[in-house]
Enzyme design. Structure first.
Site, PDB file in Angstrom:
ATOM      1  CG  ASN A   1      -1.497   1.370   1.509  1.00 28.50           C
ATOM      2  OD1 ASN A   1      -2.409   1.840   0.830  1.00 28.50           O
ATOM      3  ND2 ASN A   1      -0.960   2.057   2.514  1.00 28.50           N
TER       4      ASN A   1
ATOM      5  CE1 TYR B   1       0.506   8.932  -6.758  1.00 31.74           C
ATOM      6  CE2 TYR B   1      -1.035   9.297  -8.555  1.00 31.74           C
ATOM      7  CZ  TYR B   1      -0.757   8.791  -7.302  1.00 31.74           C
ATOM      8  OH  TYR B   1      -1.747   8.145  -6.603  1.00 31.74           O
TER       9      TYR B   1
ATOM     10  CE  LYS C   1       0.312   5.195  -6.733  1.00 33.12           C
ATOM     11  NZ  LYS C   1       0.389   4.268  -5.576  1.00 33.12           N
TER      12      LYS C   1
END
Length: 245
Positions: A92, A155, A159
């Protein structure tokens, strides 16, 4: 549906705040034993430890910087001592970053990649020996991975990399019956992105079919599904939890 999570041994990175905290507590409420980590915020860690205690004994919150190999190995060893075999690993840990590309320097690029991609590799690599056959690995990505986001090249790239990490890892761990999947939330309350200016949040909500931004419990429910018996033949999948943006 009972997901068969009672008694499961669960490892969660970045579990003291936001989505991670909600995931850790959701597993504890389901009867799982949880080991999670924090890097520096001892107050949040102590608060989580108290909250976990309300759902039984056997939970553990440890301090470890899992963006480093030593920290990841320390975390995996703490899980081995506390849990023995691990049934569920949730990668996470992550950070956000909002920088226009011309201003994106190497340090900021590396910071985001280290937290969002390298940590998942380091923890999984360190923990693979304690993952039991038939375990479940759930990575937390972002819906921007396939849409892109201005002022967030690093970012978005980090991802998107988790999608490839998930697809590749499911092939390597599949012979042991270990499933690997990815949850991709949209903009989520309590997360850094939720601090966007109100007009930006309003625009995003207007693009979302369900008319609201994501909540941590929306993500946690998806994680528990992918960790449980109901997803026993799902591996390598990306589950979008973005309200239909």
């Amino acid at each position: 549906m009972d997901q068969g999570l009672a008694g499961k041994r669960v490892l969660v990175t970045g579990g003291t705040k936001g989505i991670g905290r909600c995931i850790a507590l959701s597993f504890a409420r389901a009867g799982s034993r949880v080991v999670t980590c924090h890097r520096s915020d001892s107050e949040a860690a102590e608060d989580l430890a108290r909250a976990l205690k309300e759902h039984g004994d056997g939970h553990l919150v440890v301090r470890a910087d899992v963006t480093t190999r030593d920290g990841a190995e320390q975390f995996a060893e703490a899980a081995r001592r506390a849990l023995g075999t691990v049934d569920v690993l949730v990668n996470n840990l992550g950070v956000d970053g909002g920088v226009a590309f011309p201003d994106l320097d190497a340090d900021e690029w590396q910071r985001v990649i280290d937290h969002n991609v390298t940590a998942a590799y380091l923890v999984t690599h360190a923990a693979v020996g304690v993952l039991g056959d038939g375990a479940s690995v759930v990575n937390i990505g972002s819906s921007v991975a396939l849409r892109g986001r201005s002022n967030g090249v690093h970012y978005t790239a980090s991802k998107a990399a988790l999608i490839g990490f998930t697809r590749g890892l499911c092939k390597d761990l599949g012979p042991r019956g270990i499933r690997v999947n990815l949850v991709s939330p949209g903009l989520t309350e309590t997360e850094p992105g939720a601090a966007l200016p109100p007009h930006v949040v309003e625009r995003i909500v207007g693009m979302t079919a369900l008319g609201r931004i994501c909540r941590p419990e929306d993500v946690a429910d998806a994680v528990l599904f992918l960790a449980g018996d109901g997803s026993r033949y799902i591996s390598g999948a990306t589950l979008n939890v973005d309200g239909g943006i």
